[in-house]
Design an enzyme around this catalytic site. Structure first.
Site, mmCIF file in Angstrom:
data_model
loop_
_atom_site.group_PDB
_atom_site.id
_atom_site.type_symbol
_atom_site.label_atom_id
_atom_site.label_comp_id
_atom_site.label_asym_id
_atom_site.label_seq_id
_atom_site.Cartn_x
_atom_site.Cartn_y
_atom_site.Cartn_z
ATOM 1 N N SER A 44 83.557 -36.305 117.212
ATOM 2 C CA SER A 44 83.846 -35.274 118.215
ATOM 3 C C SER A 44 84.979 -35.680 119.138
ATOM 4 C CB SER A 44 82.587 -35.009 119.044
ATOM 5 O OG SER A 44 82.877 -34.183 120.155
ATOM 6 N N ASP A 83 64.255 -32.670 108.361
ATOM 7 C CA ASP A 83 64.860 -33.175 109.587
ATOM 8 C C ASP A 83 65.431 -34.570 109.351
ATOM 9 O OD1 ASP A 83 65.166 -34.238 112.307
ATOM 10 O OD2 ASP A 83 63.916 -32.554 112.949
ATOM 11 N N LYS A 108 78.040 -39.210 120.189
ATOM 12 C CA LYS A 108 79.076 -39.122 119.145
ATOM 13 C C LYS A 108 79.910 -40.400 119.080
ATOM 14 C CE LYS A 108 79.140 -35.953 116.913
ATOM 15 N NZ LYS A 108 78.273 -35.616 115.759
ATOM 16 N N ASP A 150 82.670 -31.026 131.460
ATOM 17 C CA ASP A 150 83.808 -30.511 130.698
ATOM 18 C C ASP A 150 85.037 -31.400 130.870
ATOM 19 O OD1 ASP A 150 82.903 -28.410 129.267
ATOM 20 O OD2 ASP A 150 83.742 -26.843 130.536
ATOM 21 N N ILE A 210 79.616 -25.085 110.480
ATOM 22 C CA ILE A 210 80.559 -25.848 109.655
ATOM 23 C C ILE A 210 79.929 -26.194 108.312
ATOM 24 C CG2 ILE A 210 81.903 -27.993 109.488
ATOM 25 C CD1 ILE A 210 82.218 -27.897 112.538
ATOM 26 N N ASN A 236 84.984 -20.305 132.664
ATOM 27 C CA ASN A 236 84.620 -21.381 133.586
ATOM 28 C C ASN A 236 85.865 -21.853 134.330
ATOM 29 O OD1 ASN A 236 81.874 -21.477 132.740
ATOM 30 N ND2 ASN A 236 82.512 -22.581 130.908
ATOM 31 N N TYR A 259 75.992 -36.013 125.239
ATOM 32 C CA TYR A 259 76.485 -35.657 123.900
ATOM 33 C C TYR A 259 77.643 -36.550 123.492
ATOM 34 C CZ TYR A 259 78.878 -33.062 120.223
ATOM 35 O OH TYR A 259 79.509 -32.715 119.044
ATOM 36 N N GLN A 273 76.974 -33.262 108.835
ATOM 37 C CA GLN A 273 77.297 -32.300 109.893
ATOM 38 C C GLN A 273 76.119 -32.088 110.841
ATOM 39 O OE1 GLN A 273 80.579 -31.279 109.559
ATOM 40 N NE2 GLN A 273 80.468 -32.588 107.724
ATOM 41 N N ARG A 302 92.364 -26.319 125.373
ATOM 42 C CA ARG A 302 91.712 -26.908 124.211
ATOM 43 C C ARG A 302 92.611 -26.786 122.979
ATOM 44 N NH1 ARG A 302 89.226 -28.623 127.705
ATOM 45 N NH2 ARG A 302 87.002 -28.442 128.211
#
Length: 325
Positions: free
Chosen positions: A125, A61, A153, A287, A18, A210, A149, A81, A217
């Site tokens: 996210s 970093d 976010k 998921d 992105i 999966n 994760y 990003q 989505r």
């Protein structure tokens, strides 16, 4: 063509998927500072920018405070990003994911505050919706995170909100929904599903879905994401700032529909791909079963008008990968 002119823009993670697209879009009319440590970004994504007089690369970093301070000097806007993406990666290594996504984010926020940056726009996210089963996803209705994760976010959003209220810095979070398009890496253990499937089809290998393929989505083409970042930069209405927005097309696609559409478009270039079988594997831990964004808030407050549906974006994407195979 960008409406932003003669500004100094820092794009963290600017060599990533992105980030590199944002660099390319804003480069001709603005000074671009690209900050990346190349842990998940690539030099080839920014190769065409390196010699441009408006482009500056900082190899560093976001976990390094001094690098963050250097990067934000005299900057008007930060498009943040930089992050370690991927739910499976965060499950395998939650500590590094937290260090980059939370500590690194906080470093950038502090640096932007101290440098009096006009606005800090960051990649949030759709994973923040967690176990909420509400569809479509509306910004102020979220559940509990389902992965490390997703926790990181959500913490980003909390920090941005606190900094806006405490220090007066302007922030806007963009909750990305399954972004895809040019420059997205098809390789590696944590490759996103679309470039991974494309690469497998091109090699006549069977992609593995999966589960049953019924999970869905809101796949979002990169140009819609670029539009949202630009709108977040130019909006001046007070009610539109210091908040978060779904960044999506607003349409749900199952994994089965996705893989069949990819096969359809790729078969136009190579008829043999029609014969590649599709395999179903186990569901993936962490998921979310279904994801569909409401984009009404972005339409009303930012004037968002997504230009690319999933099919339109996939057609462009497949062509891009085919030309670079």
């Amino acid at each position: 063509m960008s409406e932003i002119k003669n500004k100094r823009i820092l794009i963290t993670g600017g060599a990533g998927f992105i980030g590199s697209n944002l660099c390319g879009y804003f480069l001709n009319d603005n000074q671009i500072i690209c900050l990346d440590n190349f842990s998940t970004g690539f030099h080839h994504n920014i190769h065409n920018f390196i010699s441009h007089p408006n482009f500056k690369l900082i190899n560093g970093d976001i976990r390094d405070n001094e690098i963050c301070k250097l990067a934000v000097e005299n900057v008007d806007y930060v498009l943040h990003q930089a992050a370690l993406g991927s739910v499976p990666r965060s499950i395998n290594d939650p500590i590094t994911t937290n260090d980059v996504n939370v500590s690194g984010f906080l470093n950038m926020l502090v640096a932007a505050r101290d440098a009096k940056v006009k606005r800090f726009i960051y990649a949030a996210s759709s994973s923040t919706y967690g176990d909420s089963e509400t569809l479509p996803k509306i910004e102020d209705v979220i559940g509990k995170p389902l992965s490390p994760y997703a926790v990181t976010k959500y913490v980003n959003e909390l920090y941005a909100d606190v900094f806006a209220k405490t220090y007066g810095i302007e922030t806007i979070g963009l909750r990305y929904f399954n972004v895809f398009g040019r420059n997205q890496d098809p390789n590696g253990a944590y490759a996103a599903v679309i470039p991974k499937f494309v690469a497998q089809f091109l090699a006549y290998e069977s992609p593995v879905i999966n589960g049953t393929g019924d999970f869905s989505r809101d796949f979002t083409y990169i140009d819609n994401v670029i539009q949202m970042n630009e709108l977040a930069m130019i909006v001046e209405k007070p009610e539109a700032i210091n908040t978060v927005y779904n960044t999506a097309f607003g349409e749900r696609t199952t994994l089965n529909q996705l893989v069949n559409t990819l096969k359809e478009f790729l078969s136009e270039f190579d008829d043999k791909i029609k014969d590649v079988a599709i395999i179903n594997g186990p569901n993936r831990v962490g998921d979310i079963p279904h994801s569909l964004a409401s984009i009404e808030k972005a339409k009303q407050l930012l004037g968002y008008k997504p230009q690319f549906s999933m099919r339109d974006g996939l057609k462009e994407t497949v062509k891009w990968y085919w030309e670079r195979r």
